[in-house]
Write an enzyme that holds these catalytic residues in place. Sequence first.
Site, short mmCIF file in Angstrom:
data_model
loop_
_atom_site.label_atom_id
_atom_site.label_comp_id
_atom_site.label_asym_id
_atom_site.label_seq_id
_atom_site.Cartn_x
_atom_site.Cartn_y
_atom_site.Cartn_z
N SER A 205 5.16 -6.77 -1.15
CA SER A 205 4.79 -6.77 0.26
C SER A 205 5.20 -8.10 0.89
O SER A 205 4.77 -9.17 0.41
CB SER A 205 3.27 -6.59 0.37
OG SER A 205 2.91 -6.24 1.67
N HIS B 39 4.53 -9.88 3.58
CA HIS B 39 3.64 -10.86 4.20
C HIS B 39 2.86 -11.69 3.18
O HIS B 39 2.20 -12.66 3.54
CB HIS B 39 2.69 -10.19 5.21
CG HIS B 39 1.62 -9.35 4.59
ND1 HIS B 39 0.33 -9.80 4.43
CD2 HIS B 39 1.63 -8.09 4.08
CE1 HIS B 39 -0.41 -8.84 3.87
NE2 HIS B 39 0.36 -7.80 3.66
N THR C 74 0.84 -1.20 0.00
CA THR C 74 0.00 0.00 0.00
C THR C 74 0.88 1.25 0.00
O THR C 74 0.69 2.17 -0.79
CB THR C 74 -0.93 0.00 1.23
OG1 THR C 74 -1.78 -1.16 1.15
CG2 THR C 74 -1.80 1.25 1.30
N THR D 168 12.35 5.46 11.01
CA THR D 168 13.33 4.42 11.32
C THR D 168 12.98 3.13 10.59
O THR D 168 11.83 2.68 10.63
CB THR D 168 13.37 4.19 12.84
OG1 THR D 168 13.67 5.44 13.46
CG2 THR D 168 14.42 3.16 13.22
N GLN E 104 0.99 -9.84 -5.67
CA GLN E 104 0.50 -11.23 -5.67
C GLN E 104 1.34 -12.14 -6.56
O GLN E 104 1.04 -13.33 -6.69
CB GLN E 104 -0.96 -11.26 -6.15
CG GLN E 104 -1.94 -10.57 -5.22
CD GLN E 104 -2.22 -11.36 -3.94
OE1 GLN E 104 -1.85 -12.54 -3.80
NE2 GLN E 104 -2.85 -10.71 -2.97
N ASN F 93 -5.45 -10.30 -7.62
CA ASN F 93 -5.65 -10.87 -6.29
C ASN F 93 -7.01 -11.55 -6.11
O ASN F 93 -7.21 -12.25 -5.13
CB ASN F 93 -5.50 -9.77 -5.22
CG ASN F 93 -6.37 -8.55 -5.50
OD1 ASN F 93 -6.47 -8.09 -6.62
ND2 ASN F 93 -7.00 -8.03 -4.47
N CYS G 63 -9.05 -6.57 1.97
CA CYS G 63 -9.22 -5.13 2.15
C CYS G 63 -10.64 -4.69 1.84
O CYS G 63 -11.15 -3.75 2.40
CB CYS G 63 -8.30 -4.35 1.22
SG CYS G 63 -6.72 -5.10 1.08
N1 PLP Z 1 -1.77 -4.87 -4.09
C1 PLP Z 1 -2.36 -6.07 -4.20
C2 PLP Z 1 -2.55 -6.67 -5.55
C3 PLP Z 1 -2.79 -6.76 -3.06
O1 PLP Z 1 -3.37 -7.95 -3.17
C4 PLP Z 1 -2.60 -6.14 -1.79
C5 PLP Z 1 -3.08 -6.81 -0.57
O2 PLP Z 1 -4.04 -7.57 -0.58
C6 PLP Z 1 -1.96 -4.90 -1.73
C7 PLP Z 1 -1.56 -4.28 -2.90
C8 PLP Z 1 -1.71 -4.19 -0.42
O3 PLP Z 1 -0.76 -4.87 0.31
P1 PLP Z 1 -0.47 -4.47 1.84
O4 PLP Z 1 -1.76 -4.69 2.56
O5 PLP Z 1 0.58 -5.41 2.26
O6 PLP Z 1 -0.06 -3.06 1.87
#
Ligand code: PLP
Length: 375
Positions: free
Chosen positions: A196, A198, A70, A234, A178, A149, A318
């Site tokens: 990202s 995670h 994000t 930081t 993804q 996603n 989300c």
């Molecule tokens: N972009 C895509 C395609 C995603 O699937 C996601 C999370 O589901 C994000 C961005 C945002 O990732 P984060 O929540 O780790 O910021």
Amino acid sequence: MHYFDNAATTKPYAEAMHTFNKVNEEYYFNTASIHKAGRDSAKLLEASRKQILQVFGLPHYQCVFTSGATESNNIALQGMLRRKKRFGRTILVSELEHPSVINILDHHQKEGFKVKFIRTTEAGRVDVDHLKSLLDEDVILVTVMAVNNIIGSVQPVEEIREALTDYPKVHFHVDATQAVGKVRFNYDGVDSVSISAHKFHGVKGAGALMLKEIKAAEPIHYGGGHEFDIRSGTVNLPAVTAMAKALRLSVEGMSNDKERLKDFNRMIREEMEALRSITIQPSGVPHIINLSFTGAKGEVVVNALSEKNVMVSTTSACASKRATSNETLTAMGVDKEVIDGSIRISMSKDTTHRDVKMLIRSLKEVYEEIGDVLK
Ligand code: PLP
């Protein structure tokens, strides 16, 4: 528990957790401190940066550490639009994008930018011919995700990059969130790429923005000027080092997992396709299946499965708490009833044969339980 929501987030690798804990204990220093402990921590940070760029085959790029995709999307798009607005005002975006892209552009539209949506094919891919037809001298940004996603469709990143070669003014941003550890792309030539940790078995709170040219980005908040004066604050060194570890492991493990996940995908599809009122969307990756119980509500199916200890999701994590329609399926021209009844099943390297059997059994039980509402 049988976990099928890996597109929302994944379980960290034990090795990544080990790295996280060790760095947290032994290198808890501020990477901006000039004493030896700080400098040693900064060395670790730079080693992670180098390793991440190597894995992506982008050693000539720069990598800015962030808190996740994000933030990476925000830094890439907001800064870029601020810098490029004197060259043009048009933004081309796929209809499939995540809210962390769409909502930035929504906001900028109010400030005088023109947002044009690139059409989607029935297979959930960006229509490159339509993109080409939208290109003109006013376009300053094209932004497309690498893997969707919601249904897992693989996007024509390389083809789009080719289509943009005659438009050097255009910044091409790819949200690769993804795709990491799932599909190998050649990102060389793409102006900016978001990831990202995670989503590929790293720790939450770390991400990166890889940039062909560091000057393409601008800060979106201000502070001490860490991370090339682009991202102040930081640096989360334990999470960043764990991300570098998770990235290496997930890319190395990619081909092993693929065959197993393909088998699981086949098992689920075969069992579910045999049932009336079930619609399965096309995909491009084996680990994501978007399945509809036509006539039912996706939330009802998700909750019924959750009661059986099987965790899936409706759309993206989300969006799933809001009553939004599913933009990806809408863009593909899917009927509203099918969209309303859709759930997303997403697997990972941690998914076992037993998980899949439990999922199939539970899907069939739910199908029987809500049979009277199905069309
Ligand atoms: N972009 C895509 C395609 C995603 O699937 C996601 C999370 O589901 C994000 C961005 C945002 O990732 P984060 O929540 O780790 O910021």
